[in-house]
Design an enzyme around this catalytic site. Structure first.
Site, PDB file in Angstrom:
ATOM      1  N   PHE A  37       2.749  -9.503   9.822  1.00 23.25           N
ATOM      2  CA  PHE A  37       3.400  -8.734   8.767  1.00 23.25           C
ATOM      3  C   PHE A  37       2.815  -7.334   8.645  1.00 23.25           C
ATOM      4  CE2 PHE A  37       3.291  -7.512   4.225  1.00 23.25           C
ATOM      5  CZ  PHE A  37       4.649  -7.333   4.018  1.00 23.25           C
TER       6      PHE A  37
ATOM      7  N   GLU B 268      -0.067  -7.647  -7.310  1.00 21.95           N
ATOM      8  CA  GLU B 268       1.336  -7.580  -6.886  1.00 21.95           C
ATOM      9  C   GLU B 268       1.879  -8.986  -6.657  1.00 21.95           C
ATOM     10  OE1 GLU B 268       2.911  -4.735  -3.776  1.00 21.95           O
ATOM     11  OE2 GLU B 268       3.282  -6.635  -2.726  1.00 21.95           O
TER      12      GLU B 268
ATOM     13  N   HIS C 236      -6.030  -2.841  -6.101  1.00 25.02           N
ATOM     14  CA  HIS C 236      -4.714  -3.475  -6.229  1.00 25.02           C
ATOM     15  C   HIS C 236      -4.646  -4.611  -5.210  1.00 25.02           C
ATOM     16  CE1 HIS C 236      -0.507  -3.680  -7.398  1.00 25.02           C
ATOM     17  NE2 HIS C 236      -0.169  -3.761  -6.134  1.00 25.02           N
TER      18      HIS C 236
ATOM     19  N   SER D 270      -5.393  -4.688 -10.449  1.00 26.67           N
ATOM     20  CA  SER D 270      -3.965  -4.936 -10.659  1.00 26.67           C
ATOM     21  C   SER D 270      -3.493  -5.869  -9.558  1.00 26.67           C
ATOM     22  CB  SER D 270      -3.180  -3.622 -10.652  1.00 26.67           C
ATOM     23  OG  SER D 270      -3.438  -2.865  -9.474  1.00 26.67           O
TER      24      SER D 270
ATOM     25  N   HIS E  97       1.947   6.789   7.623  1.00 28.63           N
ATOM     26  CA  HIS E  97       3.186   6.031   7.737  1.00 28.63           C
ATOM     27  C   HIS E  97       3.629   6.016   9.194  1.00 28.63           C
ATOM     28  CE1 HIS E  97       7.413   4.900   7.250  1.00 28.63           C
ATOM     29  NE2 HIS E  97       7.096   4.466   6.047  1.00 28.63           N
TER      30      HIS E  97
ATOM     31  N   ARG F 281      10.565   4.589  -0.865  1.00 27.71           N
ATOM     32  CA  ARG F 281      11.776   4.830  -0.084  1.00 27.71           C
ATOM     33  C   ARG F 281      12.374   3.519   0.377  1.00 27.71           C
ATOM     34  NH1 ARG F 281      11.812   6.630   6.028  1.00 27.71           N
ATOM     35  NH2 ARG F 281      11.543   4.356   6.111  1.00 27.71           N
ATOM     36  N   GLY F 282      11.499   2.631   0.863  1.00 24.07           N
ATOM     37  CA  GLY F 282      11.953   1.347   1.377  1.00 24.07           C
ATOM     38  C   GLY F 282      12.109   1.373   2.887  1.00 24.07           C
ATOM     39  N   ASP F 283      12.095   0.191   3.478  1.00 25.51           N
ATOM     40  CA  ASP F 283      12.233   0.066   4.930  1.00 25.51           C
ATOM     41  C   ASP F 283      13.702   0.109   5.334  1.00 25.51           C
ATOM     42  OD1 ASP F 283       9.462  -0.279   5.279  1.00 25.51           O
ATOM     43  OD2 ASP F 283       9.636  -2.408   4.773  1.00 25.51           O
TER      44      ASP F 283
END
Length: 299
Positions: free
Chosen positions: A221, A18, A271, A16, A154, A108-110
């Site tokens: 990054f 992105e 992915h 897959s 995380h 959730r997001g940063d």
């Protein structure tokens, strides 16, 4: 080591891709050239990212809708909890469902103040990705929900147990698949998978693979998101700051080696973080045995 479904000589792994939504006309052309190049490899799905605080919401939606209308690909729309009330996020999910989307990557997001700063949920918003997953699945049981996973945990998790508690909560809420943050040491992935399986979590955990088109930019990054970049990897790009062609060859070799080693150890799903570029990902997929439009040969 955890037993996982091996890729047999007669069966190719699942792949897959992105993408991120384009900001300019030139970036839009590049994205669709990339999609045109990669689509014949028949990926399981393709995902489109969602900017911090929903900053790319409309561009993400437009890209997803165009994928549905103009290609045979299965699109997965990224969605985060950041900077919006539940009603607004619910409306986004409804729009996707009405457009025909049946796969969402729920994150959730940063923090809007940047990675490494404190995450403060919107006062009327979803507080965690598990809350978002539960809402999507309760409202639309026919939507497949993918979540994130972290082989190096995380950055905000106190330890691995707490991190896997979070993954467990997302699975309990209805997540059906996880995609890992980028990693470059395969042992990290397998140790993580051992921890996940030992907790009784049995959803697929897809390794997230990033070919390093521009090593310096990519390192900056990924390290902000908690990924370790090994010294041996940095050494392979030493002296290539102004040699883009050789960087591409090295990046392809490194990523292809990582993927082929994972495949030999039984990993059957990959992915790819494409960065909206086709060349390296196409080459790596070719080495795995993929050929355009189903004329495939197992590697």
């Amino acid at each position: 080591m955890t037993e996982i479904n091996p890729a047999t000589p007669t069966k190719l792994p699942n792949i897959s891709f992105e993408f991120f939504p384009p900001k300019t006309e030139e970036m839009d052309r590049t994205l669709w050239d990339t999609i045109e190049r990669l689509a014949p490899l028949n990926p399981s799905f393709v995902s489109v990212t969602y900017g911090a605080g929903g900053s790319t919401r409309e561009r993400t939606h437009a890209t997803i809708v165009r994928l549905l209308k103009e290609t045979a690909l299965t699109p997965a729309a990224h969605l985060t909890c950041v900077g919006a009330p539940k009603s607004e996020i619910d409306d986004v999910v409804t729009r996707y469902h009405e457009a025909g989307v049946r796969h969402i990557v729920a994150l959730r997001g940063d923090p809007t103040t940047g990675i490494g700063t404190e995450y403060i949920p919107h006062p009327d918003g979803y507080k965690t990705s598990a809350d978002l997953v539960a809402s999507i699945r309760n409202r639309y049981p026919d939507i497949d929900v993918t979540v994130s996973a972290y082989p190096e945990k995380h950055p905000e998790s106190a330890d691995f147990d707490a991190d896997i508690d979070t993954l467990q909560a997302k699975v309990d809420a209805g997540a059906t698949r996880a995609i890992t943050q980028v990693f470059f040491d395969n042992d990290l992935y397998f140790r993580y998978l051992d921890k996940v399986r030992s907790r009784g979590i049995d959803i697929p955990v897809l390794p997230g693979i990033m070919p390093m088109h521009n090593f310096k930019q990519a390192r900056a990054f990924v390290t902000r998101a908690g990924t370790t970049v090994p010294d041996w990897l940095a050494a392979k790009f030493d002296g290539l700051d102004h040699d883009a062609e050789t960087r591409k060859l090295v990046a392809t070799t490194v990523a292809a080696g990582q993927v082929q080693k994972l495949a030999k150890q039984g990993v059957s799903d990959f992915h790819f973080y494409t960065m909206n570029r086709a060349d390296l990902v196409f080459a790596i997929s070719h080495l795995l045995g993929f050929r355009p439009n189903g004329a495939q040969k197992a590697a």
